[in-house]
Design a protein around this motif. Structure first.
Motif, PDB file in Angstrom:
ATOM      1  N   THR A 369       0.817  -1.222   0.000  1.00 40.54           N
ATOM      2  CA  THR A 369       0.000   0.000   0.000  1.00 40.54           C
ATOM      3  C   THR A 369       0.846   1.265   0.000  1.00 40.54           C
ATOM      4  O   THR A 369       0.358   2.340  -0.382  1.00 40.54           O
ATOM      5  CB  THR A 369      -0.935   0.008   1.210  1.00 40.54           C
ATOM      6  N   ARG A 500      -7.945  -9.568  -0.063  1.00 39.71           N
ATOM      7  CA  ARG A 500      -8.104  -8.125   0.199  1.00 39.71           C
ATOM      8  C   ARG A 500      -6.978  -7.327  -0.448  1.00 39.71           C
ATOM      9  O   ARG A 500      -7.215  -6.313  -1.127  1.00 39.71           O
ATOM     10  CB  ARG A 500      -8.115  -7.871   1.705  1.00 39.71           C
ATOM     11  N   GLN A 504      -7.332  -4.521  -3.701  1.00 38.80           N
ATOM     12  CA  GLN A 504      -7.291  -3.112  -3.300  1.00 38.80           C
ATOM     13  C   GLN A 504      -7.089  -2.148  -4.473  1.00 38.80           C
ATOM     14  O   GLN A 504      -7.730  -1.088  -4.505  1.00 38.80           O
ATOM     15  CB  GLN A 504      -6.212  -2.908  -2.234  1.00 38.80           C
TER      16      GLN A 504
END
Length: 515
Positions: A369, A500, A504
């Motif tokens: 991320t 997940r 994303q």
């Protein structure tokens, strides 16, 4: 061991902890007076009136008189200033506690503030504005070489390193990025595209190590593995726990439990290596930065070469008071395992030049991320690290194996290990090798001519590559250890987390499309 007299004697008595740590770090014996019948190798004087230069190298520093707010200190771009520090301006809270220096005609200014010079040097003398205070009971030596507090200690360390028969030389500046969680299930993971990342790493001169979860070894794809193979591959792998459940390496209460969990992880890693033909560094990055004392003591027995973590004593709030050298040198050795320090990509990096000065590797970690807006976060950080000097970007096992210091004494090479396995090339003019180690265990020196045990000195041949091992604890074959009880939850949790992570980027694009 070099003998250095501290003047006046009370300066040594009032700083026993400081000088003991400095002596151990830099190979110096500090005394109140020289040994009978011989001159000291140097004199360190703390006081308002500097002593006159004599027949031996002399260091003088004033005693603090003020307590102002921090001021910027600018270091010289040449001279005795180390490469990672040259030309830099770093804030310091101690330096203005003494009066600025008035340089003599033969002195070179090495550091200054707007008020004037704070550090000068001549052929056999060095002076500084203010002397370092005693270390507090829970303070480490490295706490005095940080952004905000460095200018009282740095000149003294540099003086000691300049003496004949000098201190150990640290390894070259080593660096790596570590990204937690990616695997070889596909050639991307979340916001990371392995091909793009490899290209950026080659273009901008950095290396990225993925801390991969052994549980993920049920699937590998050649399209993903190809980016991790070949000489000088810009991407590599290390071990990230076993099942990747919360505090999994901090829960075990018996040696059998710790062995079972770690051995299962290594067997899974072996399967990844056989299927993908990708070597995985035997370096453990504990999930969530949690590890017990027992787990750390068990790692070397199974062949792990290091632990990569933010805190060297993760089960404590801070280092024990009897460990003033934690954070100083190529790596810490805790419970017999070398600890490679890491910090988050977004953490302040003001003190990186000072960490490089004491030989620490620069290991910056994050998650996929952190690259949500592109690889610029890595490129910018790499440029900052490369600006520190000649930086060598390496996989984590190579950083572990280069965690040693060395010094020459004629034809003798003296090596001090902060690692369980070192790869050393014998320099020209060296025919003997002596070894010391921060880790306990039998020292074995291996070469093409055979192996030798003990600290030495051993006869060696210049140009040959040596592998030096420290055998810590009774070795355990991970394939001979029973597995822990089988549970479905870790696999189910890991599949959900990976799903997940992989969705994303699409979810982010959908959210942005709605706005």
């Amino acid at each position: 061991m070099r003998d250095v007299v501290v003047s006046p004697p009370e300066a040594l008595r009032e700083r026993r902890r400081l000088f003991a740590a400095l002596g151990a770090a830099e190979g110096v014996s500090f005394r109140e007076a020289a040994p009978e019948g011989r001159s000291p190798d140097a004199i360190v004087h703390f006081g308002a009136q500097p002593i006159l230069p004599g027949a031996v190298p002399t260091y003088s520093a004033g005693l603090p008189v003020l307590d102002p707010t921090p001021v910027p200190v600018t270091l010289a771009s040449a001279g005795a200033v180390a490469g990672s520090l040259r030309g830099r301006t770093i804030s310091d809270r101690d330096v203005a506690r003494g009066a600025p220096l008035v340089p003599a005609p033969d002195e070179v200014v090495l550091a200054s503030t707007t008020a004037g010079p704070t550090w000068t040097a001549a052929s056999s003398t060095m002076r500084a504005t203010v002397a370092p205070d005693e270390l507090d009971p829970n303070e480490r030596l490295c706490d005095r070489l940080t952004s905000g507090r460095f200018a009282a200690l740095l000149p003294l360390v540099e003086f000691l390193r300049s003496l004949p028969g000098r201190s150990f030389h640290p390894p070259p500046l080593r660096a790596a990025f570590v990204i937690d969680d990616p695997n070889l299930h596909a050639s991307s993971y979340g916001f990371l595209r392995y091909g793009e990342l490899a290209t950026a790493a080659r273009t901008h001169g950095f290396h990225v190590a993925f801390a991969t979860v052994p549980l993920d070894g049920w699937l590998t794809r050649r399209s993903a593995a190809t980016w991790f193979t070949g000489g000088n591959a810009p991407l590599s792998l290390l071990v990230h726990g076993n099942d990747h459940v919360r505090r999994e390496l901090a829960h075990d209460t018996t040696e059998e439990q710790a062995l079972a969990r770690l051995a299962q992880g290594l067997r899974r890693i072996d399967r990844i290596e056989r299927r993908s033909r990708v070597q995985v560094s035997r370096v453990m990055a504990p999930p969530h930065g949690a590890s017990s004392q027992l787990t750390m003591a068990t790692l070397p027995r199974l062949g792990f070469e290091a632990l990569c973590i933010s805190r060297p004593f993760p089960w404590l709030d801070g280092p024990p008071p009897d460990q003033p050298l934690v954070g100083w040198g190529p790596a810490d050795v805790v419970e017999g395992v070398p600890v490679l320090p890491r910090r988050h990509l977004t953490a302040p990096r003001d003190d990186l030049p000072l960490l490089a000065y004491v030989g620490r590797p620069v290991i910056l970690y994050g998650h996929h991320t952190d690259a949500a807006d592109g690889l610029g976060v890595l490129v910018d950080a790499a440029e900052e690290v490369n600006a520190l000097g000649d930086t060598v970007w390496l996989p984590l096992h190579a950083i572990a194996r280069s965690s040693f210091e060395s010094r020459r004494d004629g034809s003798l090479l003296d090596v001090r290990l902060s690692t369980l396995r070192a790869v050393v090339e014998v320099p020209a003019g060296v025919d003997r090798l002596s070894v010391s180690s921060f880790a306990e265990g039998e020292v074995v020196v291996e070469s093409s001519a055979g192996s030798k045990s003990g600290a030495g000195p051993h006869e060696v041949e210049e140009g040959h590559e040596l592998t030096i091992r420290v055998l810590h604890g009774a070795p355990v074959d991970p394939f001979a250890v029973s597995s822990p009880p089988r549970r479905l939850w870790p696999l189910a949790r890991r599949l959900l987390v990976e799903a997940r992570d992989r969705t994303q980027p699409a979810a982010r694009r959908i959210r942005r499309g709605r706005t």
